[in-house]
Design an enzyme around this catalytic site. Structure first.
Site, mmCIF file in Angstrom:
data_model
loop_
_atom_site.group_PDB
_atom_site.id
_atom_site.type_symbol
_atom_site.label_atom_id
_atom_site.label_comp_id
_atom_site.label_asym_id
_atom_site.label_seq_id
_atom_site.Cartn_x
_atom_site.Cartn_y
_atom_site.Cartn_z
ATOM 1 N N ARG A 233 -3.998 7.221 -1.188
ATOM 2 C CA ARG A 233 -2.895 6.963 -0.270
ATOM 3 C C ARG A 233 -1.952 5.975 -0.935
ATOM 4 N NH1 ARG A 233 -2.110 10.423 3.608
ATOM 5 N NH2 ARG A 233 -1.446 8.885 5.186
ATOM 6 N N ARG A 263 1.527 -1.157 10.341
ATOM 7 C CA ARG A 263 1.543 -2.589 10.638
ATOM 8 C C ARG A 263 2.865 -3.209 10.189
ATOM 9 N NH1 ARG A 263 -3.252 -4.605 6.418
ATOM 10 N NH2 ARG A 263 -2.248 -3.871 4.537
ATOM 11 N N GLU A 286 5.181 -1.269 7.427
ATOM 12 C CA GLU A 286 4.349 -0.610 6.422
ATOM 13 C C GLU A 286 3.848 0.726 6.955
ATOM 14 O OE1 GLU A 286 1.464 -3.387 4.780
ATOM 15 O OE2 GLU A 286 0.029 -1.748 4.493
ATOM 16 N N TYR A 334 -12.837 1.190 -2.903
ATOM 17 C CA TYR A 334 -11.985 0.351 -2.041
ATOM 18 C C TYR A 334 -12.456 -1.105 -2.196
ATOM 19 C CZ TYR A 334 -9.564 -0.618 2.482
ATOM 20 O OH TYR A 334 -8.753 -1.072 3.484
ATOM 21 N N ASP A 336 -12.196 -5.246 -2.721
ATOM 22 C CA ASP A 336 -11.378 -6.414 -2.410
ATOM 23 C C ASP A 336 -11.195 -7.242 -3.682
ATOM 24 O OD1 ASP A 336 -10.909 -5.892 0.263
ATOM 25 O OD2 ASP A 336 -12.794 -6.790 0.899
#
Ligand code: UDP
Length: 357
Positions: A233, A263, A286, A334, A336
Site C-alpha cells: 500500500r 486519518r 492521509e 510490517y 516498527d
C-alpha cells in the site's frame, strides 16, 4: 545503523539512497512556510522496550519523551484510542467499572473462534462486533483495500484493548520523538570517517563491486520483479494550512468508510515543546491506495491466503549469501522503527562475527 556499527569496528562502507535526503520514510524537515517540523512520509513515534535500541538511538541526539494519544471520530462523536474503558463507556453510553466492562465485552465476543487467523476473526474474538464495526472494519478496509477477513490477525495485534482509562497508544516503557527530528539523528549516525554517503543514487545504476550488500529496498525489486510484484500500500497526503489549532491533537482517525481519508495528522502537535511558537498549522489528510510501479511502498500486504510468491522470493534471499536483506521492504514485514534498528544491529553483528571466523 549497520554502516555505523561496521565503521566503529574498522570496516568502511558506502551508504546509498535514491532520494536526496537521509532517513527514508522517517525523514523530517522544517516546513518552509511555517517552520513546523514535518514528518514528510507520515508520522513516526519512536517506542521500544529494548534497552539496547534505546541506548543506541540516544547516542545520536536528544529524544524528548512523547506519549501518543490518538482520537477517532465516529458517528459525529470523538472517542479515544486504543479502545479503552473510556471508549467503551462512551460508545455504549455506560459508566462501567473495569470488571463490568470486561464481562460486558466478553458477552459480545465470539469465544468459539479458538485460533483467530484473520484480522476479522481476531477482532470478533477479542473486541466483539459492535466496536469492530465502528472503529476497525471501515478504517482497515480503507487502509488495506481488502476485507479484514483476508488480512492477517497480526495487524490488529498491534493495538491493545484496555479495561482501564489508559489511552497511551503504545505500551512500551520508552516513547519519544527526537527534538531535532529523525533526519538529524540519522545524519549523526552516518557522520563517521568510515562511511561514505551517496544521495540521489539508484541501486540499479551502481556498477561497482562490493564485498557485501545490505539491501533495504523491496526484495521483489532486488530480483527485478522476476517472480512478480509483492503487494504494497502507498499513502497520499493532502497538505493544507490553517490559522491556529486545526484539530487540537496530533492524530485524528476517521474509521467510517464514507470518509475518503483514514486519518488527519497535525504535525506541530508532534513537537509540543515548541508548538505554541507557531501561529499557523500544517495538516495532512492521509489516504491509502494500491502501490503502483512509480509509487512509494509503505505497507507490505501479507495476505492470509497468498504466500507462495513471498516464499519463493524468501528462498532466493536465503541463497544469496553476499546480500543481507533488512528493513520493512527488504524483509516484507510490517516492522516498527525499534525492531528495524534491532534487526540492523544484529545484521551488523552477524556480519562482523563472520569476518572473524
Ligand atoms: N486500525 C483500525 N482503526 C484505527 C486504527 C488502526 O482499524 O482507528 C487498524 C488498521 O488495520 C491499521 C492497524 O490497525 O492498519 C494498525 O494500526 P497502527 O495505528 O499501528 O497503524 P500505523 O500507524 O502503522 O499506520
Amino acid at each position: 545503523m549497520i554502516a555505523r556499527e561496521l565503521a566503529e569496528a574498522g570496516i568502511a562502507s558506502v551508504v546509498m539512497d535514491e532520494r536526496n535526503h537521509v532517513a527514508g520514510n522517517c525523514h523530517t524537515e522544517r516546513d518552509p512556510r511555517t517552520g513546523i517540523m514535518v514528518h514528510r512520509y507520515g508520522p513516526h513515534i519512536f517506542h521500544t522496550d529494548q534497552q539496547h535500541v534505546w541506548d543506541f538511538i540516544n547516542r545520536f541526539g536528544e529524544m524528548v519523551p512523547f506519549i501518543l494519544r490518538v482520537k477517532t471520530t465516529h458517528g459525529g462523536r470523538v472517542y479515544p484510542l486504543p479502545v479503552n474503558l473510556h471508549t467503551i463507556n462512551q460508545f455504549f453510553d455506560r459508566a462501567m467499572s473495569p470488571a463490568e466492562a470486561k464481562a460486558f465485552i466478553e458477552g459480545q465476543v465470539r469465544a468459539d473462534i479458538e485460533n483467530p487467523r484473520s484480522f476479522e476473526e481476531q477482532a470478533l474474538r477479542f473486541i466483539g462486533a459492535p466496536l469492530y464495526e465502528a472503529f476497525f472494519r471501515g478504517y482497515t478496509t480503507k487502509q488495506w483495500g481488502l476485507e479484514p477477513s483476508k488480512l492477517p490477525a497480526s495487524i490488529l495485534k498491534r493495538l491493545p484493548l484496555r479495561f482501564d482509562y489508559d489511552d497511551n497508544y503504545f505500551s512500551h516503557p520508552y516513547q519519544a520523538i527526537p527534538r531535532a527530528g529523525y533526519s538529524a539523528i540519522v545524519s549523526r549516525i552516518l557522520d563517521h570517517t568510515g562511511i561514505e554517503l551517496r544521495l540521489g543514487c539508484r541501486f540499479e545504476d551502481v556498477t561497482e563491486e562490493f564485498s557485501h550488500l545490505f539491501y533495504s529496498g523491496g526484495m521483489d525489486r532486488y530480483y527485478g520483479y522476476s517472480l512478480g510484484r509483492l503487494g504494497y500500500r502507498t499513502l497520499d497526503f493532502r497538505q493544507s494550512y490553517h490559522e491556529g489549532d486545526f484539530q487540537g491533537t496530533a492524530i485524528m482517525n476517521y474509521p467510517e468508510e464514507e470518509v475518503p481519508f483514514t486519518r488527519v495528522t497535525e504535525h506541530k502537535h508532534f513537537a509540543p515543546w515548541e508548538a505554541s511558537r507557531f501561529g499557523e498549522t500544517v495538516v495532512f489528510h492521509e489516504s491509502s491506495r494500491a502501490c503502483g510501479p512509480d509509487d512509494i511502498p509503505y505497507y507490505p500486504i501479507r495476505l492470509v491466503e497468498e504466500t507462495s510468491m513471498l516464499e519463493a522470493y524468501e528462498a532466493r534471499t536465503r541463497e544469496d549469501r553476499d546480500v543481507t536483506f533488512v528493513g520493512r521492504l527488504g524483509t516484507y514485514q510490517y516492522l516498527d522503527m525499534d525492531v528495524t534498528i534491532d534487526h540492523a544491529l544484529t545484521a551488523a553483528r552477524d556480519y562482523l562475527s563472520r569476518q572473524v571466523e
